[in-house]
Design a protein around this motif. Structure first.
Motif, PDB file in Angstrom:
ATOM      1  N   ASP A   1       0.824  -1.211   0.000  1.00  0.00           N
ATOM      2  CA  ASP A   1       0.000   0.000   0.000  1.00  0.00           C
ATOM      3  C   ASP A   1       0.856   1.259   0.000  1.00  0.00           C
ATOM      4  OD1 ASP A   1      -2.250  -1.525   0.005  1.00  0.00           O
ATOM      5  OD2 ASP A   1      -2.472  -1.504   2.197  1.00  0.00           O
ATOM      6  N   LEU A   2       1.917   1.234   0.805  1.00  0.00           N
ATOM      7  CA  LEU A   2       2.813   2.384   0.833  1.00  0.00           C
ATOM      8  C   LEU A   2       3.499   2.600  -0.517  1.00  0.00           C
ATOM      9  CD1 LEU A   2       4.456   1.963   4.344  1.00  0.00           C
ATOM     10  CD2 LEU A   2       2.920   3.772   3.621  1.00  0.00           C
ATOM     11  N   GLN A   3       3.910   1.492  -1.169  1.00  0.00           N
ATOM     12  CA  GLN A   3       4.559   1.622  -2.472  1.00  0.00           C
ATOM     13  C   GLN A   3       3.599   2.210  -3.500  1.00  0.00           C
ATOM     14  OE1 GLN A   3       6.090  -2.223  -3.402  1.00  0.00           O
ATOM     15  NE2 GLN A   3       7.858  -2.056  -2.001  1.00  0.00           N
ATOM     16  N   THR A   4       2.345   1.707  -3.496  1.00  0.00           N
ATOM     17  CA  THR A   4       1.360   2.262  -4.430  1.00  0.00           C
ATOM     18  C   THR A   4       1.115   3.742  -4.156  1.00  0.00           C
ATOM     19  OG1 THR A   4      -0.368   1.491  -2.929  1.00  0.00           O
ATOM     20  CG2 THR A   4       0.208   0.054  -4.773  1.00  0.00           C
ATOM     21  N   LYS A   5       1.049   4.095  -2.873  1.00  0.00           N
ATOM     22  CA  LYS A   5       0.849   5.510  -2.538  1.00  0.00           C
ATOM     23  C   LYS A   5       2.035   6.352  -2.973  1.00  0.00           C
ATOM     24  CE  LYS A   5      -2.326   4.701   1.255  1.00  0.00           C
ATOM     25  NZ  LYS A   5      -2.542   4.739   2.699  1.00  0.00           N
ATOM     26  N   TYR A   6       3.256   5.790  -2.830  1.00  0.00           N
ATOM     27  CA  TYR A   6       4.443   6.516  -3.287  1.00  0.00           C
ATOM     28  C   TYR A   6       4.430   6.701  -4.800  1.00  0.00           C
ATOM     29  CZ  TYR A   6       6.364   5.855   1.364  1.00  0.00           C
ATOM     30  OH  TYR A   6       6.574   5.878   2.703  1.00  0.00           O
ATOM     31  N   SER A   7       4.011   5.663  -5.546  1.00  0.00           N
ATOM     32  CA  SER A   7       3.920   5.786  -7.002  1.00  0.00           C
ATOM     33  C   SER A   7       2.878   6.850  -7.389  1.00  0.00           C
ATOM     34  CB  SER A   7       3.560   4.431  -7.608  1.00  0.00           C
ATOM     35  OG  SER A   7       2.282   4.023  -7.149  1.00  0.00           O
ATOM     36  N   LYS A   8       1.743   6.848  -6.673  1.00  0.00           N
ATOM     37  CA  LYS A   8       0.735   7.882  -6.947  1.00  0.00           C
ATOM     38  C   LYS A   8       1.285   9.278  -6.673  1.00  0.00           C
ATOM     39  CE  LYS A   8      -3.339   5.013  -6.107  1.00  0.00           C
ATOM     40  NZ  LYS A   8      -4.526   4.800  -5.242  1.00  0.00           N
ATOM     41  N   LEU A   9       2.043   9.416  -5.586  1.00  0.00           N
ATOM     42  CA  LEU A   9       2.654  10.703  -5.287  1.00  0.00           C
ATOM     43  C   LEU A   9       3.636  11.121  -6.379  1.00  0.00           C
ATOM     44  CD1 LEU A   9       3.325  10.493  -1.445  1.00  0.00           C
ATOM     45  CD2 LEU A   9       1.813  12.085  -2.606  1.00  0.00           C
ATOM     46  N   ALA A  10       4.394  10.152  -6.926  1.00  0.00           N
ATOM     47  CA  ALA A  10       5.320  10.472  -8.014  1.00  0.00           C
ATOM     48  C   ALA A  10       4.557  10.949  -9.254  1.00  0.00           C
ATOM     49  CB  ALA A  10       6.161   9.246  -8.347  1.00  0.00           C
ATOM     50  N   GLN A  11       3.434  10.267  -9.558  1.00  0.00           N
ATOM     51  CA  GLN A  11       2.624  10.704 -10.695  1.00  0.00           C
ATOM     52  C   GLN A  11       2.090  12.115 -10.476  1.00  0.00           C
ATOM     53  OE1 GLN A  11      -0.396   7.776 -11.190  1.00  0.00           O
ATOM     54  NE2 GLN A  11       1.027   6.136 -11.830  1.00  0.00           N
TER      55      GLN A  11
ATOM     56  N   GLN B   1       8.558  16.004  -0.893  1.00  0.00           N
ATOM     57  CA  GLN B   1       9.773  15.195  -0.942  1.00  0.00           C
ATOM     58  C   GLN B   1      10.262  14.843   0.450  1.00  0.00           C
ATOM     59  OE1 GLN B   1      12.504  17.470  -3.278  1.00  0.00           O
ATOM     60  NE2 GLN B   1      11.604  16.868  -5.254  1.00  0.00           N
ATOM     61  N   SER B   2      10.234  15.851   1.375  1.00  0.00           N
ATOM     62  CA  SER B   2      10.654  15.555   2.757  1.00  0.00           C
ATOM     63  C   SER B   2       9.698  14.568   3.430  1.00  0.00           C
ATOM     64  CB  SER B   2      10.705  16.844   3.571  1.00  0.00           C
ATOM     65  OG  SER B   2       9.421  17.441   3.649  1.00  0.00           O
ATOM     66  N   ASP B   3       8.375  14.738   3.175  1.00  0.00           N
ATOM     67  CA  ASP B   3       7.413  13.776   3.731  1.00  0.00           C
ATOM     68  C   ASP B   3       7.634  12.387   3.161  1.00  0.00           C
ATOM     69  OD1 ASP B   3       6.266  15.745   5.229  1.00  0.00           O
ATOM     70  OD2 ASP B   3       4.671  16.178   3.781  1.00  0.00           O
ATOM     71  N   LYS B   4       7.953  12.354   1.877  1.00  0.00           N
ATOM     72  CA  LYS B   4       8.209  11.056   1.255  1.00  0.00           C
ATOM     73  C   LYS B   4       9.435  10.396   1.873  1.00  0.00           C
ATOM     74  CE  LYS B   4       9.261   8.966  -3.229  1.00  0.00           C
ATOM     75  NZ  LYS B   4       9.562   9.246  -4.647  1.00  0.00           N
TER      76      LYS B   4
ATOM     77  N   ARG C   1      -2.434   4.876  11.399  1.00  0.00           N
ATOM     78  CA  ARG C   1      -2.386   6.324  11.546  1.00  0.00           C
ATOM     79  C   ARG C   1      -1.595   6.968  10.424  1.00  0.00           C
ATOM     80  NH1 ARG C   1       1.266   9.394  13.867  1.00  0.00           N
ATOM     81  NH2 ARG C   1       2.321   7.625  14.816  1.00  0.00           N
ATOM     82  N   LEU C   2      -0.435   6.346  10.070  1.00  0.00           N
ATOM     83  CA  LEU C   2       0.355   6.874   8.959  1.00  0.00           C
ATOM     84  C   LEU C   2      -0.409   6.782   7.642  1.00  0.00           C
ATOM     85  CD1 LEU C   2       3.846   5.401   9.879  1.00  0.00           C
ATOM     86  CD2 LEU C   2       3.165   7.787   9.941  1.00  0.00           C
ATOM     87  N   GLN C   3      -1.138   5.694   7.474  1.00  0.00           N
ATOM     88  CA  GLN C   3      -1.941   5.570   6.255  1.00  0.00           C
ATOM     89  C   GLN C   3      -3.010   6.669   6.190  1.00  0.00           C
ATOM     90  OE1 GLN C   3      -3.473   1.623   6.314  1.00  0.00           O
ATOM     91  NE2 GLN C   3      -1.551   0.656   5.695  1.00  0.00           N
ATOM     92  N   ASP C   4      -3.642   6.931   7.318  1.00  0.00           N
ATOM     93  CA  ASP C   4      -4.643   8.010   7.353  1.00  0.00           C
ATOM     94  C   ASP C   4      -4.020   9.364   7.049  1.00  0.00           C
ATOM     95  OD1 ASP C   4      -6.565   6.143   7.993  1.00  0.00           O
ATOM     96  OD2 ASP C   4      -6.335   6.434  10.166  1.00  0.00           O
ATOM     97  N   GLU C   5      -2.836   9.613   7.646  1.00  0.00           N
ATOM     98  CA  GLU C   5      -2.156  10.879   7.374  1.00  0.00           C
ATOM     99  C   GLU C   5      -1.792  11.003   5.904  1.00  0.00           C
ATOM    100  OE1 GLU C   5       1.169  11.071   9.916  1.00  0.00           O
ATOM    101  OE2 GLU C   5       0.018  11.468  11.750  1.00  0.00           O
ATOM    102  N   LEU C   6      -1.312   9.874   5.327  1.00  0.00           N
ATOM    103  CA  LEU C   6      -0.966   9.892   3.913  1.00  0.00           C
ATOM    104  C   LEU C   6      -2.196  10.152   3.048  1.00  0.00           C
ATOM    105  CD1 LEU C   6       1.403   9.452   1.982  1.00  0.00           C
ATOM    106  CD2 LEU C   6       0.824   7.036   1.921  1.00  0.00           C
TER     107      LEU C   6
END
Length: 786
Positions: free
Chosen positions: A6-16, A174-177, A732-737
């Motif tokens: 889930d985190l990887q998918t969220k990171y890819s979405k953030l990159a897009q 970027q810092s959050d990532k 909690r981190l998922q909710d924040e993301l």
């Protein structure tokens, strides 16, 4: 793993989203460049307009110069006309032909002049209209240019703000990532560690369960084989067992009794002061005994109060004796605390004393109400004090009943059931709290009464001093009762817990069991003291160094050393076995010695009863019987070579040897049977002791394994809690993301809408500029045509 994906998918979405933002930034940059080009073109157009304006001004100057020339020419023509008219008047007398010719020329000039004047007027009108229109267009163009410059500056500021904002958001993303990646890595490591620890704990738990099951099976099989009778299974049989001594309970009881003694001493001092100062107040108010005699009722009341020490002091003395009776070498339960009965009796006498003085206290307060200077407020306070006195006396009566109940088991064991003890202690704690509340109310009412009495005109300094002392004693009594109530409530669990009882039983301890327990404790302490041996002297340091040099310099091989180690280990094991054998032999010898001593004592008693003579004759007879018994044993040992007859039964095997004398002698048969049964009983006792020792050993091992299992369960619970916390952190981190992503999407949508609105405004401005350009071109063409 699902959380990581889930985190990887969220990171890819953030990159897009980041790539989309970059593309939109490029579009914004292009729009800014276009706006800058448009502003440059507008500046060029403004310059061209300025140039055309200068040209028109030059044309206007030339036209004005031409107009001036025409005006001068018209003046000249007018002058010529005037001159010609004057000449015409003079030459009228001449012929008609020249006058006609002059008239014709004058009419031609007049027409030409009229045309020139009309043309000049028309040119003036056109010039004025063109000038006004030019000024108007110039003002409009200036206002439009100012507006366009302001809009371009605003757009540039908005674009700069958006670029800085987007750069900040990109940097923050970027810092959050990076931070989320670090957190994800740490969480992955923690999850791996938690999984490893849970696996290890599960393996340890399985091992512990298997070991416990195996040991339980072994112990149950040993108990079934070796222990024919389990006395702890039934409560009636288990009540006959002697419980173990609880040293920790004794130390706690000693500490609690010491604290209670200090509180009782404070309470006794406060009660003595209260009764003494009450006696002094009776002699002072409402009538002063130094001036006039007080009433007979107050005299009797003061006489009773004067005897308060005889009722209060025994409370402290009896509780001090109770505290001294509780030591480390005693057993402290309700059934064995004999001194508690004396304290209960003294408390009952003090309660009777309070009941005896209560009516006098009430009557004394009524006399104060009937005093001539008594006010309604004082009367009301005296009524409240009467109710407080009644309440305090009733609470002391309740305390007396509960303390007498607690003291009953020391007199009669079955007087108070074990199940009712906790209820009695709970009610006693509640009574102590109610006593504190009653004393507090009485102290408050006395304070109010004292403040009202000080307002009276006839109050004396002696009465004020006595009242202050009385209030101080009430304050100390209030604090001491509060301390006692809180102390009893805090230690209520200790009072209600059973300190001594056989294992697996809830039967109360009786005094006989307490004596047996103390005797067993003394025997165990003596046995442990006998087992303690002085340690052997250690090897000196120099000798140890020399031995080390010898060992290091020796050329013995490793095999020889291992053989020596094995031999020493075998020797140690053999010595351990011999030690256990000799320990068992010593125990058997002690048992035999005790049996022999008991048998000798029984024989001496039988001989003394049979002979009935003097003590010397009894001892002589006992010695002769012992000598005869030893001679009989010797003869039996000498006759061992003879034939023996065996008698077997359910009890065991009996060996008899025929003697030269009469075989059917009753004494010899009795002696043989007695020796046989004594030997059999000794063997059975040794077997029973061995089985008891094994059972105790297995029981201790089972307890240790149960403790290990409990520790493993606790560690498993802590690990499960840590895993729960980790899962909560991940959620909690998922909710924040998700919230950050949602906020970024909202911002991007707002930015895209803003860009669309900006593009629309830019297109409108371009259209307006194009229309202005077309209008200016048309005006310039018209001006050129003119």
């Amino acid at each position: 793993m699902a959380n990581v994906t889930d985190l990887q998918t969220k990171y890819s979405k953030l990159a897009q989203e980041y790539s989309k933002l970059r593309a939109q930034n490029q579009v914004l940059k292009k729009g800014v460049v276009d706006e800058q080009a448009n502003s440059a073109s507008l500046k060029d157009q403004l310059k061209q307009r300025d140039q055309s304006l200068r040209k028109q001004e030059q044309e206007m100057d030339s036209l004005s110069f031409r107009n001036q020339q025409l005006a001068k020419r018209v003046e000249l023509l007018q002058e010529e006309l005037a001159a010609s008219e004057s000449k015409g008047k003079k030459g009228k007398s001449k012929g008609d032909s020249p006058s006609q010719h002059g008239l014709q020329t004058q009419s031609v000039f007049n027409e030409d002049l009229q045309k020139k004047i009309e043309e000049n007027e028309r040119l003036h009108i056109q010039f004025y209209e063109a000038d006004e229109q030019h000024k108007r267009q110039e003002a409009e163009l200036k206002t439009r240019l100012d507006e366009l410059e302001r809009n371009s500056e605003q757009h540039q500021a908005v674009v700069d703000g958006l670029t800085t904002k987007y750069m900040e958001t990109i940097e923050r993303l970027q810092s959050d990532k990076a931070r989320l990646e670090v957190k994800a890595q740490t969480l992955e490591r923690e999850a791996k560690e938690c999984r490893m620890r849970t696996e290890e704990c599960q393996q340890q738990l399985r091992r512990c369960q298997s070991d416990l099951n195996r040991q339980v099976k072994q112990s149950s099989s040993v108990i079934q084989e070796k222990v024919p009778f389990n006395d702890t299974k039934f409560s009636d049989y288990n009540s006959l067992n002697v419980p173990p001594h609880n040293r920790r309970h004794q130390l706690k009881a000693r500490d609690v009794a010491g604290q209670a003694l200090s509180f009782i001493q404070d309470l006794v001092a406060a009660l003595l002061n209260f009764h003494s100062y009450t006696e002094q107040r009776v002699h002072i108010y409402p009538l002063d005994s130094s001036i006039e005699p007080i009433s007979p009722l107050n005299q009797k009341f003061s006489q009773y109060l004067h005897e308060n020490a005889a009722y209060v002091r025994p409370l402290e003395d009896s509780f001090l004796q109770l505290h001294q009776s509780i030591t480390e070498d005693t057993v402290t339960v309700l059934e064995t605390v004999v001194k508690l009965k004396s304290f209960a009796d003294n408390f009952s006498t003090y309660t009777h004393f309070l009941q005896k003085i209560l009516p006098y206290q009430l009557k004394s307060l009524e006399e104060e109400c009937e005093a001539p200077l008594s006010t309604a407020a004082l009367t009301a306070k005296n009524r409240e004090l009467q109710s407080d006195m009644k309440r305090v006396t009733s609470v002391f009566e309740k305390l007396q009943s509960y303390i007498n109940l607690l003291a009953l088991p020391s007199v009669r064991q079955d007087a108070l059931p074990q199940s009712s003890t906790s209820a009695v202690f709970t009610q006693l704690a509640a009574c102590l709290h109610s006593l504190h509340d009653a004393i507090k109310e009485m102290s408050k009412h006395y304070n109010q009464k004292a403040s009202l009495e000080q307002e009276l005109p006839t109050v004396t300094q002696k009465l004020c001093t006595t009242t202050e002392c009385l209030l101080g004693s009430l304050g100390s009594l209030n604090s001491s009762t509060g301390k006692i109530a809180t102390f009893f409530s805090n230690n209520l669990d200790f009072f209600t817990s059973p300190g001594y009882s056989p294992r697996g039983s809830t039967v109360a301890l009786n005094p006989l069991q307490a004596e047996s327990m103390l005797a067993n404790k003394k025997k165990a302490a003596a046995y442990i003291q006998a087992l303690k041996k002085p340690r052997p002297q250690s090897v000196p340091y120099r000798e140890a160094l020399s031995n080390r040099r010898i060992l290091t310099s020796s050329t013995e091989s490793r095999e020889g050393l291992t053989q020596q180690v094995q031999q020493s280990q075998e020797k140690i094991a053999r010595l351990e076995q011999e030690k256990e054998h000799w320990l068992l032999e010593a125990q058997l010898g002690k048992v035999r010695l005790e049996k022999e001593n008991q048998r000798i004592a029984d024989l001496e008693a039988q001989l003394a009863a049979a002979l009935g003579g003097s003590p010397d004759s009894r001892t002589a007879a006992a010695a002769s019987t012992l000598a005869q018994s030893h001679e009989e044993e010797e003869t039996e040992q000498k006759a061992a070579g003879k034939e023996t007859t065996l008698c077997t039964s359910l009890v065991g095997m009996l060996c008899t040897t025929p003697s030269i004398e009469d075989v059917g002698d009753e004494e010899s048969r009795e002696q043989l049977i007695k020796t046989h049964y004594m030997a059999r009983v000794g063997e059975l006792t040794t077997q029973l002791q061995i089985s008891d020792s094994k059972a105790v050993h297995f029981h201790s091992e089972c307890r240790a394994l149960a403790k290990r299992l409990a520790i493993a369960e606790k560690s498993r619970e802590t690990l499960s809690e840590e895993v729960k916390l980790a899962n909560q952190n991940i959620t909690r981190l998922q909710d924040e993301l998700a919230t950050t992503k949602r906020s970024y999407e909202d911002q991007l949508s707002m930015m895209s809408d803003h860009l669309c609105s900006m593009n629309e405004t830019l297109s409108k401005q371009r259209e307006e500029i194009d229309t202005l350009k077309m209008g200016s071109k048309g005006n310039s063409k018209k001006n050129k045509g003119r």
